[in-house]
Scaffold this motif. Sequence first.
Motif, PDB file in Angstrom:
ATOM      1  N   THR A  83      37.641  52.798  44.582  1.00 34.49           N
ATOM      2  CA  THR A  83      37.311  51.373  44.679  1.00 34.49           C
ATOM      3  C   THR A  83      38.521  50.554  44.233  1.00 34.49           C
ATOM      4  O   THR A  83      39.056  50.771  43.145  1.00 34.49           O
ATOM      5  CB  THR A  83      36.100  51.022  43.802  1.00 34.49           C
ATOM      6  N   THR A 124      36.624  45.331  46.806  1.00 35.96           N
ATOM      7  CA  THR A 124      35.697  44.393  46.183  1.00 35.96           C
ATOM      8  C   THR A 124      36.474  43.342  45.399  1.00 35.96           C
ATOM      9  O   THR A 124      37.699  43.411  45.284  1.00 35.96           O
ATOM     10  CB  THR A 124      34.693  45.134  45.273  1.00 35.96           C
ATOM     11  N   PHE A 174      34.468  44.477  51.541  1.00 33.47           N
ATOM     12  CA  PHE A 174      33.773  43.350  50.912  1.00 33.47           C
ATOM     13  C   PHE A 174      32.315  43.194  51.339  1.00 33.47           C
ATOM     14  O   PHE A 174      31.714  42.148  51.089  1.00 33.47           O
ATOM     15  CB  PHE A 174      34.531  42.030  51.163  1.00 33.47           C
ATOM     16  N   VAL A 177      29.922  42.465  48.322  1.00 27.88           N
ATOM     17  CA  VAL A 177      30.258  41.333  47.461  1.00 27.88           C
ATOM     18  C   VAL A 177      29.542  40.078  47.960  1.00 27.88           C
ATOM     19  O   VAL A 177      29.588  39.762  49.149  1.00 27.88           O
ATOM     20  CB  VAL A 177      31.778  41.069  47.451  1.00 27.88           C
TER      21      VAL A 177
END
Length: 414
Positions: A83, A124, A174, A177
């Motif tokens: 990540t 992220t 993303f 998010v």
Amino acid sequence: MDLHPGLDGIPVEIMEDIVTLLALPDICSLRLTGREVNSKSSQGIFKSYFRNKTITMSDSEQLHHAVHMTQRQKFGCLVEHLTLVGTSRNQTEWAKDATVLLGQVMKNLRLGVAGGCLLSLSLTIKDGVKYNGNSVIRDGSDWRSVWKTAAKCFETTMQALSASELPIESLDIFSGVICCSLAFDRLATILELDLSASLQRLKRLSMSLSHHVAQKPESEEMQALTTGERHTNAICTFLQHCPVLEDLHLHWYQLHTPNMTDALSEEHRFFDRVAQSCRIPSLKRCTLKGIRVSEAALLSFLRPMQLNSIEMEEIHLHSGTFLPVFDYLVDHMEQLEYVHLNDLWETRLIYFDAPGEPHFPGSEPPIGPNTITRTGADARMPIKYQHSRGYSLGSAKASNWHRKKVIQYGPLGA
């Protein structure tokens, strides 16, 4: 019988039971007590701490440490899920050599991980946009800085992937998010990169996209249809690098665009071009959220594939109806086992002919729910719907529904 029992004599199975009771720092201390203990305590439980790795892109120290830990024979080569985190409040502290360092980390992983392939890579954002109800919290990060950070995180990652040629099986851009998407023009910036080696084994792709961030004033070139076409062609090129894709998740976030230029309109209808230009015959699972598309394009996209699962939420048809789409799912998707449909729009919101209540009350008696979920054999049951002849009534349910839509799908910005 051993008259002088010690840690070295503990069987591996018992050592694993001991390690399960310890925190990572304590395991590290235990490993320092001797070579035999080091070997026995460095098995499954200890290695599991290295399966998932999170790196803050602006943290040079973390990146250098990751380069060191992913060298051959180091435990960093056990990483399966990586990540990468962008921090919108620390843009000035972004590591100048982040691309080089991240590229070296990925190259080390390509040479060291089992099969030379990373199972998942996720992008992220930390310190993103925050909401109180349906209003942005003023002391949170400005949305433009979040979008700028997302763009930088994406471009740095793609450059590192291109340089390292690290294959990945799952890529999340993303999608996990809230209130953060990749602006469409950022895809066009990576067209010159060779990502074929990294994406050739990609099976799962999740992306949250938005319009390009319009500047004030915006040039005529950025408003032109050709600019929008260049941007939408970029996502088609990206998808064409993924020949074995099995799972696709696309989410659209609507920015506040009071002046809907030709370029922005083209971006908003990007899925029409995807359906026209991309064939993904191996696709088994598809999730579409916030997308604006035509009936013809949606049908064209579905025809080459046999899906196991389809989810559609907040889909707006700019022409045609859902009826032919639903009929196609029922009549031709022979392997379909899961269907989830929620908040689908033609000229108006549709209501399904199924048990259940709508999301909020209206002036007419309820005629069915706005969402259905079907599994197993029920997934191929006929899907019927109608429109309400009334209008929505102001209520707490309606307000909550609208607030959730703003947070999930926009508009954001000014």
